[in-house]
Design a protein around this motif. Structure first.
Motif, mmCIF file in Angstrom:
data_model
loop_
_atom_site.group_PDB
_atom_site.id
_atom_site.type_symbol
_atom_site.label_atom_id
_atom_site.label_comp_id
_atom_site.label_asym_id
_atom_site.label_seq_id
_atom_site.Cartn_x
_atom_site.Cartn_y
_atom_site.Cartn_z
ATOM 1 N N SER B 70 1.080 -0.892 -0.121
ATOM 2 C CA SER B 70 0.146 0.958 0.042
ATOM 3 C C SER B 70 1.187 1.529 -0.477
ATOM 4 N N ASN B 71 2.264 1.620 0.227
ATOM 5 C CA ASN B 71 3.060 1.997 0.232
ATOM 6 C C ASN B 71 3.285 3.029 -0.806
ATOM 7 N N ALA B 72 3.608 1.765 -0.741
ATOM 8 C CA ALA B 72 4.551 1.345 -2.445
ATOM 9 C C ALA B 72 3.569 2.239 -3.365
ATOM 10 N N THR B 73 2.279 2.107 -3.467
ATOM 11 C CA THR B 73 1.812 3.151 -4.052
ATOM 12 C C THR B 73 1.931 4.710 -3.759
ATOM 13 N N VAL B 74 2.048 5.088 -2.985
ATOM 14 C CA VAL B 74 2.034 6.170 -3.090
ATOM 15 C C VAL B 74 3.794 6.448 -3.515
#
Lengths: 334, 254
Positions: B70-74
């Motif tokens: 989920s953080n990678a999407t940011v």
């Protein structure tokens, strides 16, 4: 080989190319001449399929550039005004990439490599093969651009100011290269350097404000436009009426004062065509006791023709029976 | 197709011939690594506590890999505009677009080539993060299937941003404008569902359907749902379609 019929390109209200028609035969080198903003680049971009025309038709190497763009492009080499180089690629990488795009798909990798090496030799860039395109001098950039246009051995070559920015030696080399393409390739090149046209091209299309003003060989253009031959005569006018004397010489049609100095005046004489009036002029002046200081023929160079054609058009747009108008009509039907 | 591959190869080489590709890959790995480290530390601390009897057992997929994705999407939202911003803008500015458009190549081959080139760089960015995953496999027993689903989701989501970036880049000669506009547009698609909080149920459903990241949640959980696949693939196709229209329009304008 190239046929352009009633080509028109409008950008909104601006008409860049206005109903241009001309033909280029196989193996011919055609010069495209005109002041900046005349529509040279636009016409070339249409011929290469970069942009569509608003109206009219263009057939290149037997293919309509609008209906069959891929076939036409496969047979056309194009050097745009600024060579389209990728600064991060070396010359060899760049030409290999272009070869992949432009050479027939069945070409083997080995053939492609051989072609890239051969074209680098031909355009004198082989010593820079491993240099990045972004680090090349203007002359080399231009020649890599030329190599790129030639890589797939196209039937038609379209060169937009191929010698712009080159030094005199490079200009000569490039001209020789272009001349050597004659016969195998049909070449259209644009330029505003006039001697270049006289030296490399067999026919010239002069365009101005998007219209063709003349189509002919450089020699014919010079001859047609000379009309009457003119002469510059400088006379020591003390003790005589030089103007009247010159006027009275048989064959002289017009006498204008070109420059006036203290004691002597320069005249520009126009004589009937094919008539050499120099002896009569010299005798008349000397016989009246005046001094003949200088006499030389005034030739019309391609520069004068060019200026005459492109400025005539501006001052008198409706007047057809100028030599320029005739040339244009004669040319477009040829 | 060979033309498209030639262009993709040129694009990819272009990224790595200049510092751009390396800088992007490096920074992405750095930030991803930082997230990885903080989650790992959190995970280790908590699992030690759960060993001592406080709380239930810890699942590495659930409490480490999922939030990491989920953080990678940011990060991707921030990074991808810098990949796509030059695709068309730079070619238009430097005039090399003239070479592509006068070569015997169709517009679609150019677009697909550029898309694949950018995807190539993006996938190599993601590939670099697999090192972190390898560490997990070396010292733990994560399930590999959700991991594959997560990566698939990241690839597809990135594809959406790239296809959108390609379109925006085809609109302008200025790569800075292209980059910023792509970032803003990406942000819009990311937060669009926030509007749904106060909207009617129908509007909220539509808005949340449009959110690029909303569709990623299932992938992060390890679920590959055709609904999301279709959304991502049609988003990519639509972006590429708009690009082709934009290139065509540009031609007519000259």
């Amino acid at each position: 080989m190239i046929e352009v019929q009633h080509l028109t390109k409008r950008y909104g209200p601006v008409t860049a190319v206005d109903d241009i028609s001309f033909r280029v035969e196989q193996g011919e080198i055609l010069g495209f001449l005109g002041p900046n903003g005349a529509g040279k680049t636009t016409t070339m971009r249409i011929l290469t399929g970069y942009m569509p025309a608003t109206d009219g038709k263009a057939i290149v190497a037997g293919f309509d550039v609008f209906a069959k763009p891929i076939d036409a492009k496969a047979r056309t080499g194009y050097l745009p005004e600024t060579p389209p180089l990728y600064p991060d690629m070396t010359v060899r990488e760049y030409l290999t990439f272009v070869a992949k795009l432009k050479m027939p798909k069945k070409t083997t990798a080995a053939d492609r490599r051989a072609r890239v090496e051969a074209i680098m030799k031909k355009t004198f860039v082989d010593d820079m093969a491993a240099r990045h395109c972004g680090k090349l001098s203007k002359g080399y950039r231009q020649r890599v651009g030329l190599a790129q246009a030639l890589i797939h051995d196209p039937e038609v070559l379209i060169l937009d100011e191929p010698t712009a920015g080159l030094d005199p030696k490079q200009i000569i080399e490039t001209r020789d290269l272009v001349r050597s393409l004659k016969g195998d390739h049909t070449v259209v090149l644009s330029t505003h350097i006039l001697p270049e046209v006289a030296q490399t091209c067999e026919r010239v299309v002069i365009i101005n404000k998007g219209r063709v003003v003349a189509v002919d060989t450089p020699e014919n253009l010079t001859r047609q436009l000379r009309g009457s031959s003119s002469l510059y005569v400088q006379v020591d006018v003390t003790g005589g009426d030089a103007h009247a004397t010159l006027r009275s010489v048989p064959g002289v049609t017009k006498v204008d004062v070109a420059d006036r100095h203290e004691g002597f005046v320069g005249y520009e004489l126009h004589a009937e065509q094919q008539r050499d009036v120099r002896r009569d002029v010299a005798r008349a002046i000397v016989d009246r006791g005046m001094g003949l200081l200088e006499m030389r023929p005034m030739r019309m160079s391609l520069e004068d023709i060019f200026l005459q054609l492109t400025t005539n058009e501006q001052s008198a747009p409706g007047e057809a029976p100028t030599p320029a108008g005739q040339a244009a009509e004669g040319g477009s039907h040829a | 197709m060979r033309n498209a591959l030639a262009i993709a190869g040129k694009e990819l080489r272009g990224y790595f011939a200049s510092p751009i590709g390396w800088v992007i890959c490096g920074l992405f790995s750095l930030i991803f690594g930082w997230f990885f480290y903080t989650y790992l530390e959190y995970f280790v601390r908590n699992s030690m506590q759960s060993d001592m009897g406080q709380g239930g057992p810890m699942n590495i997929n659930l409490s480490l890999i999922r939030p990491l994705f989920s953080n990678a999407t940011v990060i991707i939202l921030f990074v991808l505009p810098s990949i796509t911003m030059r695709t068309y803008s730079e070619e238009k500015r430097s005039g090399t677009i003239e070479l592509l458009l006068t070569s015997p190549v169709t517009d679609w081959e150019i677009i697909i080539g550029k898309f694949l080139g950018a995807m190539g760089l993006y996938c190599s960015m993601l590939a670099a993060t697999m090192v972190y995953m390898a560490i997990l496999f070396a010292y733990g027993q994560p399930e590999w299937k959700p991991l594959v689903a997560g990566y698939l989701g990241l690839v597809l989501m990135g594809g959406c941003f790239i296809s959108m970036g390609l379109f925006i880049s085809s609109l302008t000669k200025n790569q800075i404008i292209a980059g910023i506009a792509t970032f803003i547009a990406g942000l819009m698609f990311w937060v669009i569902n926030w509007l749904g909080d106060n909207a009617s149920p129908t509007t909220a459903a539509i808005l949340s359907y449009l959110s690029i990241t909303e569709h990623f949640d299932d992938f992060a959980k390890g679920v590959v749902d055709t609904k999301h696949l279709i959304f991502y693939l049609s988003f990519i196709a639509f972006g590429l379609f708009l690009t082709s229209k934009s290139v065509d329009t540009e031609r007519w304008k000259g």
